[in-house]
Design a protein around this motif. Structure first.
Motif, PDB file in Angstrom:
ATOM      1  N   MET A 149       0.827  -1.209   0.000  1.00  0.00           N
ATOM      2  CA  MET A 149       0.000   0.000   0.000  1.00  0.00           C
ATOM      3  C   MET A 149       0.861   1.259   0.000  1.00  0.00           C
ATOM      4  O   MET A 149       0.499   2.276  -0.594  1.00  0.00           O
ATOM      5  N   ARG A 150       2.005   1.202   0.646  1.00  0.00           N
ATOM      6  CA  ARG A 150       2.942   2.337   0.598  1.00  0.00           C
ATOM      7  C   ARG A 150       3.498   2.520  -0.812  1.00  0.00           C
ATOM      8  O   ARG A 150       3.630   3.651  -1.292  1.00  0.00           O
ATOM      9  N   LEU A 151       3.815   1.401  -1.459  1.00  0.00           N
ATOM     10  CA  LEU A 151       4.356   1.495  -2.813  1.00  0.00           C
ATOM     11  C   LEU A 151       3.345   2.127  -3.765  1.00  0.00           C
ATOM     12  O   LEU A 151       3.710   2.915  -4.642  1.00  0.00           O
ATOM     13  N   LEU A 152       2.065   1.788  -3.587  1.00  0.00           N
ATOM     14  CA  LEU A 152       1.045   2.396  -4.441  1.00  0.00           C
ATOM     15  C   LEU A 152       0.985   3.902  -4.227  1.00  0.00           C
ATOM     16  O   LEU A 152       0.692   4.656  -5.162  1.00  0.00           O
ATOM     17  N   ALA A 153       1.247   4.341  -3.004  1.00  0.00           N
ATOM     18  CA  ALA A 153       1.221   5.780  -2.721  1.00  0.00           C
ATOM     19  C   ALA A 153       2.280   6.531  -3.520  1.00  0.00           C
ATOM     20  O   ALA A 153       2.116   7.724  -3.805  1.00  0.00           O
ATOM     21  N   LEU A 154       3.368   5.877  -3.894  1.00  0.00           N
ATOM     22  CA  LEU A 154       4.398   6.545  -4.701  1.00  0.00           C
ATOM     23  C   LEU A 154       3.818   7.044  -6.015  1.00  0.00           C
ATOM     24  O   LEU A 154       4.270   8.054  -6.557  1.00  0.00           O
ATOM     25  N   SER A 155       2.813   6.330  -6.537  1.00  0.00           N
ATOM     26  CA  SER A 155       2.222   6.732  -7.817  1.00  0.00           C
ATOM     27  C   SER A 155       1.405   8.004  -7.707  1.00  0.00           C
ATOM     28  O   SER A 155       1.094   8.638  -8.717  1.00  0.00           O
ATOM     29  N   GLU A 156       1.043   8.409  -6.484  1.00  0.00           N
ATOM     30  CA  GLU A 156       0.240   9.616  -6.296  1.00  0.00           C
ATOM     31  C   GLU A 156       1.076  10.891  -6.337  1.00  0.00           C
ATOM     32  O   GLU A 156       0.538  11.977  -6.576  1.00  0.00           O
ATOM     33  N   ALA A 157       2.373  10.763  -6.099  1.00  0.00           N
ATOM     34  CA  ALA A 157       3.255  11.938  -6.120  1.00  0.00           C
ATOM     35  C   ALA A 157       4.572  11.541  -6.773  1.00  0.00           C
ATOM     36  O   ALA A 157       5.624  11.546  -6.131  1.00  0.00           O
ATOM     37  N   PRO A 158       4.543  11.196  -8.051  1.00  0.00           N
ATOM     38  CA  PRO A 158       5.755  10.666  -8.697  1.00  0.00           C
ATOM     39  C   PRO A 158       6.902  11.662  -8.734  1.00  0.00           C
ATOM     40  O   PRO A 158       8.061  11.271  -8.571  1.00  0.00           O
ATOM     41  N   GLU A 159       6.603  12.954  -8.937  1.00  0.00           N
ATOM     42  CA  GLU A 159       7.677  13.945  -8.991  1.00  0.00           C
ATOM     43  C   GLU A 159       8.359  14.088  -7.640  1.00  0.00           C
ATOM     44  O   GLU A 159       9.591  14.205  -7.563  1.00  0.00           O
TER      45      GLU A 159
END
Length: 891
Positions: free
Chosen positions: A572-582
């Motif tokens: 679930m943490r890894l998926l959060a990376l996709s929300e703020a890629p920059e």
């Protein structure tokens, strides 16, 4: 028919025995669990890194506590009123001498008592691909030794900790010239040895050895050493045996036993034979009749020749009331085969369903581009065809050759084995599912479309020749319309073996390199090949409606399968990376620059390479406990060890760089040294924690959403042991940490004694997740029919944040449940310290309440507040005290 309301999954192993599981029963009852699920309780062995597999189907595992330990577990479960679901492993056994049945076959060959149990071709010796080098080199190097196995009372070859027994009829040749009483006793014993008297024979020579004096034992060992030192003599003795040891990478020797993902590790069972079926299932059925066992989870079902026939026989013997599930991974919109006689799957497809909902698809595309730019020379892999092709040709070349040879009997338009093999390999490689299912010349429309679609992709490739196209069409025809061929029986045999091969290749490729080379983050670690980015919320609702219609009593899993590399909350943490890629890319670049001086050069390339650094940093972000302080030496050591172990495995299994093939010690050491430098730098660690914190908060929200969905959508939720608190483990294969049920019990007591708002402030401890889980488990116990039989109806959401909410209601009779959970909320919480949704963001966003629910009183599950629903319900009000919303109708 018995169907559990929920299940708690414990993987048994040496550190977690029957008695450990028994000690957990009281805690599980308090947590609200409805059933316990355990791995196979029968005699097992640890085989490589593939996990635990069945070794002797008739015996309970001694390491797990055997009969007394199982009796204790059963007694505790009976007292608590909790049923038990156990694993079955009916398609394979370990190709190890620890397996008593396989030991018998190695020793006696086709004459063995258990020879008919295994899928072997007895026209030749058993070919065992276990050697690191050719046999003559291993003999000359002194690595193949003759030994006496005291435990089994047997003479054989000892190699790298494994034992291969000699045929008793060859003992006289081996001991010829050994003028000792012990050797004479052994030879005399073989005169009466037969497969039927094998047990007595081994007992006799075991006793003779144990009663001999130490001098005689040493003389025997010296005799064996002398033989092993004579290469020609040892080779001649080995040539007399029922088996032949060959190099593991040598594909020229055609294996003559069916195997699964690795021929060194497993051997296939002829489970379709009624006698084999009965002997393998004798003990499980006995437990079903006499104990708390109420159902079975069938592992490796795709590797069977006839899954439908097996499940039909299993259902007939287990009875209509038994709970049966198939441990199958569903790909490419697959559903559980409607002809199988099971309640459903083990639920791994739910991982993909939730992932598709919680990943930011646009942000993931940005991450993918950033990851590619780190090193444009290594491309992003959008499918796992390359990994499947590698596995097929390296581990299953013999099976591929056998299938090509079989096709020649059907008079193909082009009979060259190379052309036939290429067509088969292309289909296996490009097939988007584990396998197809055909029986008796019949194949379902779905799998017929899958085959034709796969063939169309191959035919459309550039460079395809007319000869290749015609051959592919012929192969396709043999599988889809085998009755129309010159020999329908051969066509059906080909189709059966093709299906088993495709399943084994896919399983092996999932376990290996593809998981580390597909891109910047693991979306679902293989099960989500091409997510629907256009309408993720609608796609989720459709999947749940289909689940309610087709498989309402199938399982729902969020971890614990060999294709997941991270615990459910780490993912679930890894998926959060996709929300703020920059933000993530900027952080990774800053961290990489700070550590540039710790890179070393190997083969003119930096080690770690940029993409390995990316994998390292994202893994550290996924597994770092939010409560861990940078001054906690012991805690840092645990995380460091987990990260090193993960990266070592990634390096070993990845195939994206040439010097990652196999075990490259210099490269691996460079990565380990790099990690040690990170953990020695407190300034770096502080910077890393600051960068990761917002993603941890967003990940916690994702975890709340995933947990609530798992406990409220159609299906039976499965809880992996220990995942009721934050599961930040780096692998889900067997479990990287031992679960302490005492700690979990104490944590639950503390969580129940703490106010909800305090638990949210102290979210990093994991107590809040445990409290959430218990609340939903208790509710499921109170209203089982609502969850197992209730309708699933999507709810409309209006307002600015409508795309950030998934909402639905469940209904059974006068029982109703309203659920609304958030998604993609990184920007809302990145400035905060706890996972509470800022209410200002939700003003003006509301649930559209349908007429059947309007005017009814509901209770907020987590806060206990009573709400009377109107035509619209404000989510600012719903999320006021807790970041997920579940309203239960008052009776």
């Amino acid at each position: 028919m018995y169907v559990p309301n929920s299940a708690y999954r414990i993987q048994l192993r040496k550190e977690t025995t029957f008695r450990h599981a028994a000690d957990a029963v009281e805690y599980l009852k308090e947590l609200g669990v409805d059933a316990l699920s355990i791995s196979s309780p029968f005699h097992t062995v640890q085989v490589g890194e593939s996990g635990i597999v069945t070794a002797e189907a008739a015996m309970l595992d001694l390491q797990l506590g055997a009969e007394s330990g199982f009796a204790e577990l059963n007694s505790r479960l009976e007292g608590a009123g909790l049923p038990l679901i156990i694993d079955l492993n009916p398609s394979r056994m370990p190709a190890s001498s620890e397996n008593l049945w396989w030991f018998d076959v190695l020793e006696w060959g086709s004459r063995a008592t258990y020879a008919s149990q295994f899928d072997t071709d007895w026209t030749a010796k058993l070919t065992l691909p276990v050697l690191d080098r050719p046999a003559d080199e291993e003999i000359n190097a002194g690595r193949l030794r003759i030994a006496f196995d005291r435990r089994r009372g047997s003479i054989g070859i000892s190699y790298k900790g494994s034992f291969y027994p000699f045929d008793p009829s060859t003992y006289a040749v081996i001991l010829d010239g050994a003028e000792t009483r012990l050797a004479e006793t052994f030879i005399k014993g073989t005169l009466r040895a037969t497969p039927r008297t094998s047990g007595d024979f081994h007992t006799d020579i075991q006793s003779a050895f144990q009663t001999a004096d130490i001098a005689e034992q040493i003389e025997l060992a010296s005799w064996f050493n002398d033989i092993a030192n004579e290469a020609d003599r040892l080779a001649a003795i080995m040539a007399l045996q029922n088996w032949c040891l060959v190099e593991s990478s040598d594909t020229a020797d055609v294996l003559n036993h069916e195997h699964s993902s690795d021929p060194r590790l497993t051997v296939g069972l002829r489970i379709e034979d009624p006698d084999v079926f009965e002997s393998v299932h004798k003990a499980p059925f006995s437990l079903l009749d006499r104990t708390q066992v109420k159902g079975f989870r069938v592992n490796d079902i795709d590797e069977m020749a006839d899954p439908e026939g097996y499940t039909r026989r299993l259902r007939e013997r287990a009875g209509k009331d038994a709970f049966l599930v198939a441990d199958k991974i569903l790909l490419e919109r697959e559903g559980v085969n409607s002809e199988w006689h099971v309640n459903g799957s083990a639920g791994y497809e739910f991982i993909a369903t939730v992932t598709a909902l919680l990943v930011d698809h646009d942000g993931y595309s940005t991450l993918q581009q950033q990851w590619t730019e780190l090193d444009p020379t290594t491309e992003f892999v959008s499918d796992y065809g390359y990994a499947k092709a590698s596995v097929l040709h390296e581990a299953f070349a013999d099976d591929l050759a056998g299938l090509a040879q079989l096709l020649t009997e059907l008079q193909p338009p082009h009979a060259e084995l190379a052309v036939l093999g290429r067509a088969i390999a292309d289909l296996v490689t490009i097939l988007p599912v584990f396998r197809t299912y055909a029986k008796g010349g019949r194949i379902s429309p779905f799998y017929r479309r899958v085959l034709r679609s796969a063939a169309a992709q191959i035919l459309a490739r550039e460079g395809q020749t007319t000869e290749e196209n015609q051959t592919l069409d012929f192969v396709l025809g043999a599988m889809i319309s085998g009755e129309a061929t010159t020999n329908p029986e051969i066509a059906q045999t080909f189709t059966k073996r093709f299906q088993q091969l495709a399943a084994a290749v896919t399983a092996r490729s999932l376990k290996q390199s593809y998981q580390y080379t597909r891109g910047p983050i693991v979306l679902d670690e293989l099960m989500l090949k091409s997510p629907d980015a256009a309408d993720p919320i609608g796609g989720f609702h459709q999947a749940m409606i289909e689940k309610a219609r087709k498989e309402p009593s199938g399982l729902l899993a969020t971890s614990y399968t060999y294709v997941t590399k991270f615990g459910e909350d780490a993912r679930m943490r890894l998926l959060a990376l996709s929300e703020a890629p920059e933000k993530w890319f900027t952080a990774v670049e800053r961290l990489r620059k700070r550590q540039a001086s710790n890179l070393v050069m190997i083969e003119n390339a930096a080690a770690p390479d940029p993409k390995t650094e990316w994998l390292l940093y994202q893994t550290l972000a996924a597994i770092w406990p939010a409560s861990l302080l940078i001054h906690d030496v012991a805690g840092l050591g645990i995380v460091r060890d987990d990260l090193v172990a993960f990266m070592e495995r990634a390096i070993r299994e990845s195939e994206k760089l040439s010097f990652w093939t196999g075990i490259n010690k210099p490269y691996g050491q460079a990565v380990t040294d790099y990690i040690d430098q990170l953990f020695a730098d407190e300034t770096f660690l502080g910077d890393f924690v600051d960068a990761a914190k917002p993603f941890w908060l967003a990940g916690a929200l994702n975890s709340f959403t995933q947990t609530v969905l798992k406990f409220t959508v159609p299906g039976v939720p499965v809880i992996r042991a220990g995942s009721e608190t934050w599961d930040l483990s780096v692998t889900g294969s067997v479990g990287s940490h031992i679960t302490s049920f005492d700690d979990l019990r104490n944590g639950l007591i503390s969580a129940n004694q703490t106010q909800l708002n305090i638990l949210l402030e102290d979210w990093h401890s994991g107590g809040v997740k445990q409290r959430v889980m218990q609340s939903y488990l208790k509710l499921r116990q109170e209203r089982p029919k609502l969850f197992l039989q209730g309708r699933y109806v999507p709810l409309q959401v209006t307002g600015n944040q409508a795309e950030h909410i998934v909402a639905f209601y469940r209904e059974f009779g006068d029982q109703r449940l309203v659920v609304a959970v958030p998604r993609l909320c990184f920007s809302m919480v990145e400035q905060f310290s706890s996972p509470l949704l800022p209410l200002s963001e939700w003003e003006g966003t509301s649930l559209d309440i349908p007429p059947p629910l309007a005017g009814l009183n509901f209770r907020h599950l987590m806060t206990g507040n009573i709400v009377k629903l109107r035509n619209a319900y404000s989510l600012a009000e719903g999320f006021r005290e807790f970041p997920v919303l579940t309203l239960v109708s008052e009776r």
